[in-house]
Design a protein around this motif. Sequence first.
Motif, mmCIF file in Angstrom:
data_model
loop_
_atom_site.group_PDB
_atom_site.id
_atom_site.type_symbol
_atom_site.label_atom_id
_atom_site.label_comp_id
_atom_site.label_asym_id
_atom_site.label_seq_id
_atom_site.Cartn_x
_atom_site.Cartn_y
_atom_site.Cartn_z
ATOM 1 N N PHE A 1 41.113 42.483 24.779
ATOM 2 C CA PHE A 1 40.943 41.060 24.905
ATOM 3 C C PHE A 1 40.151 40.533 26.307
ATOM 4 O O PHE A 1 39.676 39.543 26.615
ATOM 5 N N ALA A 2 39.798 41.811 27.299
ATOM 6 C CA ALA A 2 38.938 41.689 28.453
ATOM 7 C C ALA A 2 38.266 43.070 28.537
ATOM 8 O O ALA A 2 39.196 43.817 28.406
ATOM 9 N N GLN A 3 37.204 42.906 29.207
ATOM 10 C CA GLN A 3 36.700 44.264 29.744
ATOM 11 C C GLN A 3 35.521 44.018 30.770
ATOM 12 O O GLN A 3 35.247 43.217 30.850
ATOM 13 N N GLY A 4 35.522 45.009 31.424
ATOM 14 C CA GLY A 4 34.415 45.044 32.608
ATOM 15 C C GLY A 4 34.609 44.128 33.661
ATOM 16 O O GLY A 4 35.933 43.831 33.944
ATOM 17 N N SER A 5 33.837 43.232 34.013
ATOM 18 C CA SER A 5 33.853 42.229 34.954
ATOM 19 C C SER A 5 34.866 41.136 34.511
ATOM 20 O O SER A 5 35.034 40.171 35.461
ATOM 21 N N GLY A 6 35.286 41.137 33.161
ATOM 22 C CA GLY A 6 36.002 40.006 32.743
ATOM 23 C C GLY A 6 37.692 40.232 32.980
ATOM 24 O O GLY A 6 38.427 39.354 33.010
ATOM 25 N N ILE A 7 37.727 41.480 33.879
ATOM 26 C CA ILE A 7 39.178 41.628 34.397
ATOM 27 C C ILE A 7 39.176 41.330 35.700
ATOM 28 O O ILE A 7 38.452 41.783 36.485
ATOM 29 N N ARG A 8 40.160 40.541 36.172
ATOM 30 C CA ARG A 8 40.397 39.861 37.526
ATOM 31 C C ARG A 8 40.701 41.268 38.441
ATOM 32 O O ARG A 8 40.632 41.044 39.535
ATOM 33 N N GLN B 1 39.952 50.227 40.102
ATOM 34 C CA GLN B 1 39.104 51.059 40.475
ATOM 35 C C GLN B 1 39.271 51.945 41.572
ATOM 36 O O GLN B 1 39.294 53.033 41.743
ATOM 37 N N LYS B 2 39.943 51.121 42.620
ATOM 38 C CA LYS B 2 40.459 51.707 43.765
ATOM 39 C C LYS B 2 41.543 52.763 43.674
ATOM 40 O O LYS B 2 41.581 53.683 44.294
ATOM 41 N N TRP C 1 36.713 49.980 32.316
ATOM 42 C CA TRP C 1 38.166 49.456 31.912
ATOM 43 C C TRP C 1 38.337 48.233 31.043
ATOM 44 O O TRP C 1 37.379 47.387 30.951
ATOM 45 N N ARG C 2 39.405 48.291 30.302
ATOM 46 C CA ARG C 2 39.722 47.179 29.261
ATOM 47 C C ARG C 2 41.020 46.733 29.376
ATOM 48 O O ARG C 2 42.034 47.638 29.745
ATOM 49 N N TRP D 1 48.447 46.348 28.667
ATOM 50 C CA TRP D 1 47.965 47.304 29.677
ATOM 51 C C TRP D 1 46.642 47.495 29.793
ATOM 52 O O TRP D 1 45.783 46.554 29.179
ATOM 53 N N TYR D 2 46.347 48.184 30.674
ATOM 54 C CA TYR D 2 44.807 48.568 31.253
ATOM 55 C C TYR D 2 44.392 49.939 30.806
ATOM 56 O O TYR D 2 45.312 50.760 30.722
ATOM 57 N N GLU D 3 43.220 50.139 30.224
ATOM 58 C CA GLU D 3 43.087 51.579 30.018
ATOM 59 C C GLU D 3 41.427 51.742 30.300
ATOM 60 O O GLU D 3 40.654 50.870 30.243
ATOM 61 N N ALA D 4 41.101 53.011 30.395
ATOM 62 C CA ALA D 4 39.715 53.339 30.602
ATOM 63 C C ALA D 4 39.501 54.830 30.186
ATOM 64 O O ALA D 4 40.184 55.557 29.973
ATOM 65 N N HIS D 5 38.556 55.019 29.528
ATOM 66 C CA HIS D 5 37.781 56.143 28.719
ATOM 67 C C HIS D 5 38.024 57.495 29.985
ATOM 68 O O HIS D 5 37.545 57.261 31.021
ATOM 69 N N GLY D 6 38.683 58.401 29.740
ATOM 70 C CA GLY D 6 38.814 59.752 30.719
ATOM 71 C C GLY D 6 39.844 59.258 31.753
ATOM 72 O O GLY D 6 40.315 60.440 32.533
ATOM 73 N N ILE D 7 40.481 58.033 31.869
ATOM 74 C CA ILE D 7 41.789 57.799 32.793
ATOM 75 C C ILE D 7 42.746 57.578 31.866
ATOM 76 O O ILE D 7 44.110 57.798 32.269
#
Length: 77
Positions: free
Chosen positions: A15-22, A28-29, A36-37, A59-65
Motif C-alpha cells: 500500500f506504499a512504496q518508494g517516496s510514499g513511505i514516511r 535506508q540508513k 522499499w515497500r 511490515w517493510y520489505e525490499a528486494h535483496g534485503i
Amino acid sequence: MNFEIIGKLHFSETFAQGSGIRELQRLQKIYGKGHWRKCKAEATVKLLDGTVLNAEIHWYEAHGIGKREFKIKRYLE
C-alpha cells in the motif's frame, strides 16, 4: 517482535512504496538502499502469553534485503 506468525500470510498487498513511505530514510540508513515497500496481510499470530489470534500485520520489505519490522496493526474477529 513480541509475537510469532503461525502459517502463511493471507490477502497480502503493498500500500506504499518508494517516496510514499514516511520512514524511507530511516529504513535506508539501518538496512541499506533498496526498492522499499510497505505491505500488509492477514495472519494467525501467537502472542507471548500463548494466545492465538487472527491479526492484520504490517511490515517493510525490499528486494535483496527481505521483510523487516513486523507489527500488529489490529486484531480480527
